[in-house]
Motif scaffolding. Structure first.
Motif, PDB file in Angstrom:
ATOM      1  N   GLN A  47       2.034  -1.275  -8.815  1.00  0.00           N
ATOM      2  CA  GLN A  47       1.505  -0.919 -10.138  1.00  0.00           C
ATOM      3  C   GLN A  47       2.162  -1.767 -11.229  1.00  0.00           C
ATOM      4  O   GLN A  47       1.487  -2.294 -12.120  1.00  0.00           O
ATOM      5  CB  GLN A  47       1.718   0.565 -10.389  1.00  0.00           C
ATOM      6  N   GLU A  48       3.469  -1.923 -11.155  1.00  0.00           N
ATOM      7  CA  GLU A  48       4.183  -2.740 -12.143  1.00  0.00           C
ATOM      8  C   GLU A  48       3.756  -4.202 -12.071  1.00  0.00           C
ATOM      9  O   GLU A  48       3.516  -4.849 -13.093  1.00  0.00           O
ATOM     10  CB  GLU A  48       5.692  -2.622 -11.931  1.00  0.00           C
ATOM     11  N   LEU A  49       3.674  -4.744 -10.850  1.00  0.00           N
ATOM     12  CA  LEU A  49       3.280  -6.147 -10.687  1.00  0.00           C
ATOM     13  C   LEU A  49       1.837  -6.379 -11.134  1.00  0.00           C
ATOM     14  O   LEU A  49       1.525  -7.425 -11.713  1.00  0.00           O
ATOM     15  CB  LEU A  49       3.473  -6.589  -9.243  1.00  0.00           C
ATOM     16  N   ASN A  50       0.956  -5.412 -10.871  1.00  0.00           N
ATOM     17  CA  ASN A  50      -0.422  -5.534 -11.351  1.00  0.00           C
ATOM     18  C   ASN A  50      -0.469  -5.600 -12.874  1.00  0.00           C
ATOM     19  O   ASN A  50      -1.166  -6.433 -13.446  1.00  0.00           O
ATOM     20  CB  ASN A  50      -1.274  -4.368 -10.846  1.00  0.00           C
TER      21      ASN A  50
ATOM     22  N   GLN B  13      -3.951  -6.907  -3.720  1.00  0.00           N
ATOM     23  CA  GLN B  13      -2.955  -6.148  -2.973  1.00  0.00           C
ATOM     24  C   GLN B  13      -3.665  -5.302  -1.935  1.00  0.00           C
ATOM     25  O   GLN B  13      -4.825  -4.937  -2.113  1.00  0.00           O
ATOM     26  CB  GLN B  13      -2.096  -5.268  -3.883  1.00  0.00           C
ATOM     27  N   ALA B  14      -2.994  -5.063  -0.831  1.00  0.00           N
ATOM     28  CA  ALA B  14      -3.532  -4.242   0.245  1.00  0.00           C
ATOM     29  C   ALA B  14      -2.379  -3.666   1.038  1.00  0.00           C
ATOM     30  O   ALA B  14      -1.260  -4.191   1.018  1.00  0.00           O
ATOM     31  CB  ALA B  14      -4.431  -5.077   1.166  1.00  0.00           C
ATOM     32  N   THR B  15      -2.660  -2.607   1.745  1.00  0.00           N
ATOM     33  CA  THR B  15      -1.666  -2.040   2.656  1.00  0.00           C
ATOM     34  C   THR B  15      -1.509  -2.985   3.837  1.00  0.00           C
ATOM     35  O   THR B  15      -2.496  -3.564   4.299  1.00  0.00           O
ATOM     36  CB  THR B  15      -2.137  -0.645   3.141  1.00  0.00           C
ATOM     37  N   GLU B  16      -0.275  -3.162   4.308  1.00  0.00           N
ATOM     38  CA  GLU B  16      -0.058  -4.071   5.439  1.00  0.00           C
ATOM     39  C   GLU B  16      -0.980  -3.722   6.592  1.00  0.00           C
ATOM     40  O   GLU B  16      -1.192  -2.557   6.903  1.00  0.00           O
ATOM     41  CB  GLU B  16       1.402  -4.026   5.886  1.00  0.00           C
TER      42      GLU B  16
END
Length: 153
Positions: A101-104, A147-150
């Motif tokens: 969230q912060e990086l977005n 972004q995505a879940t691994e």
């Protein structure tokens, strides 16, 4: 709405003398991109995003992805020399949802600011160059965040 720059009228006339001010105003309002109240026009969005089924969106998507792929491919073909196109990304994994969230938020802020500056300068240069006989070059600068879940995507 009317008058000298930075009025809406001055902005519209700087883009095209072939479009009537009211037509542009009504279309922005129809698309939900602007609120018109009396002599005031307030933009409600900083970008036009067509509907997912809009042919314009699909056309832009194809051109954007195509240019990105072409830049990457030309850079690869130039190896071991550096390529001529800027094509960079950062990649991190094992981050928490709050870190994402912060990086977005940071990415949106920084990249939007950078693209806005590039857009403003490109518009100035296009206005300057549009009548030159050698003005055949095109330019695209873009940014993306994913972004995505691994294990997904």
């Amino acid at each position: 709405r009317l008058g000298q720059a930075p009025s809406f009228q001055a902005i519209v006339q700087s883009i095209s003398l072939d479009m009537h001010l009211r037509t542009v105003q009504d279309e922005l309002a129809r698309l939900g991109l602007a609120d018109v109240k009396g002599d005031q026009i307030h933009l409600t969005s900083d970008a036009y995003l067509p509907a997912a089924d809009d042919a314009a969106l699909m056309s832009y998507f194809g051109a954007n992805v195509g240019d990105h792929a072409a830049a990457a491919a030309e850079n690869i073909l130039a190896a071991p020399n550096p390529g001529t196109h800027l094509e960079r990304a950062v990649h991190y994994n094992r981050l928490s949802a709050d870190a994402i969230q912060e990086l977005n938020a940071l990415s949106r802020s920084c990249l939007t600011e950078a693209l806005s500056k590039i857009n403003a300068r490109a518009a100035e240069l296009q206005t300057r160059d549009q009548d030159r006989e050698d003005a055949y070059e095109r330019f695209r600068a873009g940014a993306f965040v994913y972004q995505a879940t691994e294990g997904e995507g």
